[in-house]
Design a protein around this motif. Structure first.
Motif, PDB file in Angstrom:
ATOM      1  N   HIS A  82       0.836  -1.216   0.000  1.00 48.69           N
ATOM      2  CA  HIS A  82       0.000   0.000   0.000  1.00 48.69           C
ATOM      3  C   HIS A  82       0.860   1.251   0.000  1.00 48.69           C
ATOM      4  O   HIS A  82       0.569   2.237  -0.700  1.00 48.69           O
ATOM      5  CB  HIS A  82      -0.917  -0.035   1.232  1.00 48.69           C
ATOM      6  CG  HIS A  82      -1.887   1.092   1.279  1.00 48.69           C
ATOM      7  ND1 HIS A  82      -1.663   2.256   1.991  1.00 48.69           N
ATOM      8  CD2 HIS A  82      -3.110   1.242   0.671  1.00 48.69           C
ATOM      9  CE1 HIS A  82      -2.686   3.072   1.845  1.00 48.69           C
ATOM     10  NE2 HIS A  82      -3.595   2.488   1.035  1.00 48.69           N
ATOM     11  N   THR A  83       1.935   1.236   0.772  1.00 53.87           N
ATOM     12  CA  THR A  83       2.842   2.395   0.815  1.00 53.87           C
ATOM     13  C   THR A  83       3.498   2.620  -0.541  1.00 53.87           C
ATOM     14  O   THR A  83       3.606   3.763  -1.022  1.00 53.87           O
ATOM     15  CB  THR A  83       3.926   2.166   1.889  1.00 53.87           C
ATOM     16  OG1 THR A  83       3.302   1.962   3.152  1.00 53.87           O
ATOM     17  CG2 THR A  83       4.866   3.363   1.975  1.00 53.87           C
ATOM     18  N   LEU A  84       3.968   1.543  -1.169  1.00 53.46           N
ATOM     19  CA  LEU A  84       4.583   1.675  -2.482  1.00 53.46           C
ATOM     20  C   LEU A  84       3.573   2.174  -3.522  1.00 53.46           C
ATOM     21  O   LEU A  84       3.897   2.997  -4.388  1.00 53.46           O
ATOM     22  CB  LEU A  84       5.164   0.320  -2.920  1.00 53.46           C
ATOM     23  CG  LEU A  84       6.400  -0.170  -2.162  1.00 53.46           C
ATOM     24  CD1 LEU A  84       6.776  -1.574  -2.607  1.00 53.46           C
ATOM     25  CD2 LEU A  84       7.571   0.783  -2.381  1.00 53.46           C
ATOM     26  N   TRP A  85       2.364   1.664  -3.440  1.00 55.81           N
ATOM     27  CA  TRP A  85       1.337   2.051  -4.406  1.00 55.81           C
ATOM     28  C   TRP A  85       0.992   3.534  -4.295  1.00 55.81           C
ATOM     29  O   TRP A  85       0.728   4.209  -5.300  1.00 55.81           O
ATOM     30  CB  TRP A  85       0.090   1.185  -4.206  1.00 55.81           C
ATOM     31  CG  TRP A  85      -0.951   1.357  -5.268  1.00 55.81           C
ATOM     32  CD1 TRP A  85      -2.080   2.093  -5.206  1.00 55.81           C
ATOM     33  CD2 TRP A  85      -0.902   0.804  -6.578  1.00 55.81           C
ATOM     34  NE1 TRP A  85      -2.777   2.031  -6.386  1.00 55.81           N
ATOM     35  CE2 TRP A  85      -2.069   1.237  -7.250  1.00 55.81           C
ATOM     36  CE3 TRP A  85      -0.009  -0.026  -7.262  1.00 55.81           C
ATOM     37  CZ2 TRP A  85      -2.365   0.875  -8.567  1.00 55.81           C
ATOM     38  CZ3 TRP A  85      -0.306  -0.383  -8.554  1.00 55.81           C
ATOM     39  CH2 TRP A  85      -1.467   0.068  -9.191  1.00 55.81           C
ATOM     40  N   GLN A  86       0.966   4.038  -3.067  1.00 55.71           N
ATOM     41  CA  GLN A  86       0.643   5.452  -2.867  1.00 55.71           C
ATOM     42  C   GLN A  86       1.766   6.370  -3.341  1.00 55.71           C
ATOM     43  O   GLN A  86       1.519   7.468  -3.832  1.00 55.71           O
ATOM     44  CB  GLN A  86       0.362   5.720  -1.379  1.00 55.71           C
ATOM     45  CG  GLN A  86      -1.000   5.234  -0.922  1.00 55.71           C
ATOM     46  CD  GLN A  86      -1.280   5.642   0.510  1.00 55.71           C
ATOM     47  OE1 GLN A  86      -0.362   5.766   1.320  1.00 55.71           O
ATOM     48  NE2 GLN A  86      -2.549   5.874   0.827  1.00 55.71           N
TER      49      GLN A  86
END
Length: 356
Positions: free
Chosen positions: A64-68
């Motif tokens: 999720h962090t990478l996607w954001q």
């Protein structure tokens, strides 16, 4: 047969503690690879059962962090290297407990089998094993064939467990096309857990059989021939002939010391046939008379000879001589013999004109 004859016969004797220790120092101990495999597989499976929720949550947060942040990421060599380093660091942190656990299990599974052992002998190169001809012989040896059979049997049994489990749940798997992804993943996870649990049970059973077989095999290997038992006894206890010679020398030295004490005697009590006992008594320093020398036959004659050379009285008293000969050199006259010995000493002192 040639090996048996050269080593002194058939190996029928149980291994001694020294032989066990010699094998252990050489690193020849019972160590089953199946035990290590079963321990690793079982503990890792249990670890994943309990660690998987935490692992899944952290992976979800990481993704999720990478996607954001992917939209804000500036593509260049420096940012790519930073991203790769960040991913490797996060994955290393996630996988570190598993790696540490694997190392610990590999270590303790070995310690469990043969205890703590630190030896460098197995690391010393054996150039005889580099012979290609003997190497081919080991390749087709009985041990190699057994290992191949064990591996094939294990693969067949594991394959059967996987096949039978999936086949028994095949009808349920057909409806996965109509369920959500989460339900499908849960179903696959449950089937995988069942398969791996059965495999763990199988590996534990095989590990037990393999360990017991290797233990029996090692016991047979450590057995000794009667000749080897005799040789080991000689090495640990000493050659009986050498020990007898040493004992003879010690006895001769003790005999010489005893003969040197004969001139100190106050009286020699004898059995006219073959016994002589030298008695000393110093009323100022001794609580009772003491046997300082004794002997039979040739030794008895030597004691009498020394006594005559030193003007020591010789008293013939067969009953007392036999009783005194049962005492040890340096031993005090017991109370039940003290009266009769005192009478002998009193008679001797009266002859010398001394007071008892």
């Amino acid at each position: 047969m040639a090996e048996e004859s050269s080593s002194g016969g058939e190996k029928t004797e149980a291994p001694s503690n020294k032989r066990r220790e010699d094998f252990r120092k050489k690193g020849q101990v019972v160590q089953s690879k199946e035990v290590q495999t079963a321990a690793l597989f079982t503990v890792v499976l249990l670890f994943w059962v309990f660690y998987l929720p935490n692992f899944w949550n952290k992976i979800t947060v990481l993704v999720h962090t990478l996607w954001q942040s992917v939209g804000e990421l500036e593509v260049n060599p420096a940012s790519t290297m930073n991203l790769a380093a960040y991913l490797m660091e996060e994955l290393a942190i996630l996988m570190a407990p598993l790696f540490i656990l694997v190392l610990l299990i590999a270590f303790f599974s070995s310690v469990f089998q043969f205890g703590w052992l630190l030896t460098t002998k197995p690391l010393i190169p054996d150039f005889s094993k580099m012979n290609p001809i003997s190497g081919m012989g080991r390749f087709f040896s009985k041990k190699s064939i057994i290992e191949v059979v064990k591996s094939l049997l294990k693969v067949i049994l594991i394959g059967y467990i996987g096949y039978s489990t999936v086949f028994n749940n095949f009808e349920e798997a057909l409806i996965l096309v109509d369920v959500s992804i989460v339900s499908a993943i849960n179903f696959l996870g449950r089937i995988a857990l069942i398969v791996f649990s059965k495999i763990c049970a199988l590996l534990i059973f095989l590990a037990f059989l393999d360990f017991m077989f290797l233990k029996w095999e090692m016991e047979e290997k450590m057995k000794m021939t009667k000749q080897e038992v005799k040789e080991e006894f000689k090495e640990s206890e000493g050659d009986p002939h050498v020990k007898a010679q040493i004992r003879s020398i010690q006895q001769e030295m003790a005999r010489k010391r005893m003969m040197a004490d004969v001139p100190k005697a106050d009286v020699i009590v004898t059995n006219p046939t073959h016994l002589s006992i030298a008695i000393q008594y110093d009323s100022a320093n001794m609580a009772a008379p003491v046997i300082i020398a004794k002997g039979a036959d040739f030794i008895a004659m030597r004691i009498r000879k020394i006594a005559r050379e030193n003007d020591i009285p010789i008293i013939e008293n067969p009953p007392v001589a036999r009783l005194l000969h049962n005492l040890d050199i340096g031993e005090h006259i017991p109370e039940d013999l003290f009266k009769v010995v005192a009478e002998i000493l009193a008679h001797v002192y009266s002859l010398k004109g001394n007071k008892f």
